[in-house]
Motif scaffolding. Structure first.
Motif, short mmCIF file in Angstrom:
data_model
loop_
_atom_site.label_atom_id
_atom_site.label_comp_id
_atom_site.label_asym_id
_atom_site.label_seq_id
_atom_site.Cartn_x
_atom_site.Cartn_y
_atom_site.Cartn_z
N ARG A 4 36.05 41.57 33.62
CA ARG A 4 35.53 42.28 34.79
C ARG A 4 36.50 42.12 35.96
O ARG A 4 36.81 43.06 36.67
CB ARG A 4 34.14 41.75 35.15
N ALA A 5 37.01 40.88 36.10
CA ALA A 5 37.91 40.60 37.23
C ALA A 5 39.32 41.12 36.99
O ALA A 5 40.02 41.48 37.93
CB ALA A 5 37.94 39.09 37.48
N ALA A 6 39.75 41.14 35.73
CA ALA A 6 41.12 41.54 35.41
C ALA A 6 41.08 42.57 34.28
O ALA A 6 41.44 42.27 33.13
CB ALA A 6 41.95 40.32 35.00
N PRO A 7 40.65 43.79 34.61
CA PRO A 7 40.48 44.81 33.56
C PRO A 7 41.78 45.21 32.88
O PRO A 7 41.76 45.79 31.80
CB PRO A 7 39.85 45.99 34.30
N GLY B 155 37.42 25.92 22.01
CA GLY B 155 36.81 26.49 23.21
C GLY B 155 37.87 26.92 24.20
O GLY B 155 37.64 26.94 25.41
N LYS B 156 39.06 27.22 23.66
CA LYS B 156 40.16 27.61 24.56
C LYS B 156 40.78 28.93 24.10
O LYS B 156 40.97 29.16 22.90
CB LYS B 156 41.24 26.52 24.56
N VAL B 157 41.09 29.76 25.10
CA VAL B 157 41.76 31.02 24.82
C VAL B 157 43.08 31.08 25.57
O VAL B 157 43.26 30.45 26.62
CB VAL B 157 40.90 32.24 25.22
N VAL B 158 44.02 31.84 25.00
CA VAL B 158 45.30 32.12 25.63
C VAL B 158 45.26 33.60 25.99
O VAL B 158 44.88 34.43 25.17
CB VAL B 158 46.46 31.84 24.66
N ILE B 159 45.66 33.92 27.22
CA ILE B 159 45.44 35.27 27.75
C ILE B 159 46.74 35.79 28.36
O ILE B 159 47.43 35.05 29.06
CB ILE B 159 44.35 35.22 28.85
N ALA B 160 47.05 37.04 28.10
CA ALA B 160 48.19 37.68 28.77
C ALA B 160 47.64 38.69 29.78
O ALA B 160 46.83 39.55 29.42
CB ALA B 160 49.08 38.38 27.75
N VAL B 161 48.07 38.54 31.02
CA VAL B 161 47.52 39.34 32.12
C VAL B 161 48.68 39.92 32.94
O VAL B 161 49.66 39.22 33.21
CB VAL B 161 46.65 38.43 33.03
N PRO B 162 48.59 41.19 33.36
CA PRO B 162 49.67 41.76 34.18
C PRO B 162 49.77 41.02 35.51
O PRO B 162 48.76 40.49 36.01
CB PRO B 162 49.24 43.22 34.39
N PRO B 163 50.98 41.01 36.09
CA PRO B 163 51.22 40.18 37.29
C PRO B 163 50.19 40.39 38.39
O PRO B 163 49.72 39.41 38.99
CB PRO B 163 52.62 40.62 37.75
N ALA B 164 49.79 41.64 38.64
CA ALA B 164 48.90 41.94 39.77
C ALA B 164 47.51 41.36 39.58
O ALA B 164 46.74 41.25 40.54
CB ALA B 164 48.81 43.45 39.95
N ALA C 199 42.24 36.87 37.62
CA ALA C 199 41.84 36.31 36.33
C ALA C 199 41.58 34.81 36.45
O ALA C 199 40.57 34.28 35.96
CB ALA C 199 42.92 36.59 35.29
N LEU C 200 42.49 34.11 37.13
CA LEU C 200 42.32 32.66 37.31
C LEU C 200 41.05 32.36 38.09
O LEU C 200 40.27 31.47 37.72
CB LEU C 200 43.53 32.08 38.04
N ALA C 201 40.81 33.13 39.16
CA ALA C 201 39.63 32.88 40.00
C ALA C 201 38.35 33.11 39.20
O ALA C 201 37.40 32.31 39.29
CB ALA C 201 39.67 33.79 41.23
#
Lengths: 356, 356
Positions: free
Chosen positions: A229-232, A291-300, A305-307
């Motif tokens: 939701r935060a980082a579509p 219980g851990k995921v690795v995520i790739a998120v665009p810079p913007a 995503a962290l928040a």
């Protein structure tokens, strides 16, 4: 028929422990009683008394209200020991398959549960595991709707294996894929790594090492929903189970033909796990997580995503650990705390067996 | 990497047999190679190179074209031995789950496949089994779209267990249910009973008995589709696997609160199976089948149902074996060839372990 009265009994000192017998796998009355006593009573409730059938029937129109694609995934769980700090094979089998659905962006909805039981398995332990599955499913809002029970003779399997298969639905706007990572994307994790692997190793007790670390076993679909939701624009999500963080990073680098560099000092590791690995000569980057995921998120969208993850109980320790770049394709490197760089390879051999 | 070169090798006399190692279950490169070499190469083809993923994604609108309800079912297969006349554990795992879907009236569409492999399992045998699964799926028109591989140390499981989970779709007009049987309904089977149980027992070789009987292992969705077209009023269909015909009849009698009477002389049994059971003191009514269904049909459709089944290669031996009636509820009886009547009880203990 009261299963507590079933012969034969297994003698543990002076206490008789009612146990599973081959008759419980025969397809007849004993099997029906076992399934009713252990599984139906755990998985079904008064509101939905009819869910556990040979074949579950699910309304397609109701499924389509959640999205346009069905997600379908399966996993066998053979973890040894069956019970460990932070969970047991039942909780693991439910959370693991929920996570396999959730990392594709699916809303997890239904599970099947197939068990292979060794003759002599104490009924109380089996009941405890079934209740643990039921509790994990209830907490996650998914339903266990069909199952199968096989019993094999003593020595033909080690106590209990559970295979869960999951069905979920992916909303139309979501299209996560490991090949979609782009140069500059941030690589994030949702918290401390390696706890599950360390907890299982310690629980086996054959290493003469004690640690307070508990498995991180948890269902992550709520966290992932908040993240998306935060980082579509999120490119992909992977759960770092067998083979740990290092394996996921290598798969990401290979699929995207990019280079991935992570920073050791930014990678969340518990002090005990780091010490534990040093003593045993293990690399914590390869330790399993549940219980851990690795995520790739665009810079913007990295900050958003962290928040979002940090606002969720299962993402309090979320961190940006590295970036993808157009360097040497399929190579994963780590900036070490000593200032050097090392290659993080795909696991070649086998670090720890029966971790999940 | 050529898996034929993988250490360690298992020595069988002077021949070295490449075998599965714990490294193949570690989540790293060896596992990926094993999955590519054995499973992906068997299950995927050039037309659909991308089907085997951690998570399969299935278009819901495409599923809805087949019907209005999703059928979802799972089964673990632990048959011993892995190879037997008429099939192997792979063919069984595909056909068994297809049949579990088909008996509910569903069109079988997709399967998942989770394997637990014992360290030391010869790679050639594993490849043979994967190819057998692929062939059975291809013949049945279903696709194996997702899977999981676990390897456990020697002694922690007996060679290989396979769990298949199936997804199918039920057309809107179909509503089969075991509780829908009415007094006067005919009870039908599609052919000779007990072949699978007899074949497995003989294949184990520990009975010093030889028989030519092969397992009846087959996917029955085509037969069932033809049956339902000819006899749309069919009440219910059950596959007579573990616990055999007797168990299915008891479940039918219990669920419908009716009495079921069958006629021994009308019940199709191969002469070899009858003799085999006499020598071993087994009751053929409880022998497992893997290609036989028990069907309840309203009186007006019995002839049409029999004709439709007899016109299908897997129903040539179809027979009307008895009727439901309003007698003593939940009781199953058999008119014997000697003119008497005997009660056919639910199997209490366990007749044959690891038959499926």
């Amino acid at each position: 028929m009261n299963l507590l009265d079933l012969p034969p009994r297994r003698s543990l000192g002076r206490v008789h422990v009612p146990a599973v017998t081959l008759a419980h796998g025969g397809g007849g009355k004993a099997m029906k009683d076992l399934i009713d006593d252990v599984f139906v009573s755990a998985f079904c409730n008064a509101k939905a008394p009819d869910v556990l059938e040979d074949q579950a029937r699910l309304d397609l129109a109701a499924l389509a209200r959640y999205g346009d694609r069905l997600a379908f995934t399966t996993d066998s769980f053979v973890v040894d020991p069956l019970f460990f700090p932070g969970g047991d094979i039942g909780k693991l089998a439910v959370c693991g398959t929920i996570n396999d659905l959730a990392v594709g962006g699916a809303k997890p909805l239904y599970l099947s549960c197939a068990v292979v039981i060794e003759e002599g398995m104490p009924l109380d332990a089996l009941r405890g595991i079934a209740n643990s599955m039921a509790e994990a499913a209830r907490m996650a809002g998914v339903r266990i709707v069909t199952g199968d029970t096989k019993v094999v003779q003593r020595g033909a399997c080690d106590k209990l294996f559970i295979t869960t298969t999951g069905i979920g639905v992916i909303p139309p706007q979501i299209d996560l894929g490991i090949h979609q990572i782009k140069p500059g994307d941030g690589i994030l994790v949702n918290g401390l790594l390696g706890d599950h692997g360390a907890a299982i190793l310690a629980a086996r007790g054959d290493l003469a090492l004690e640690t307070e670390v508990a498995s991180d076993c948890a269902a992550l679909h709520g966290l992932i929903e908040a993240l998306l939701r935060a980082a579509p624009g999120t490119r992909c999500i992977r759960d770092a189970t067998r083979g740990g963080l290092a394996t996921v990073l290598n798969e990401m680098a290979e699929a995207s033909a990019l280079s991935i560099e992570i920073d050791e000092s930014a990678t969340p590791l518990r002090e005990e796990v780091r010490g534990f690995c040093e003593i045993l000569g293990l690399d914590p980057l390869y330790l399993a997580n549940e219980g851990k995921v690795v995520i790739a998120v665009p810079p913007a969208e990295i900050e958003a995503a962290l928040a979002a993850m940090r606002a969720h109980p299962l993402g309090a320790g979320a961190a940006l650990i590295g970036h993808a770049s157009g360097g040497i394709p399929a190579r994963v490197t780590m900036q070490t705390v000593f200032g050097g760089k090392r290659i993080v390879d795909m696991l070649i051999g086998e670090q720890l067996p029966r971790i999940c």
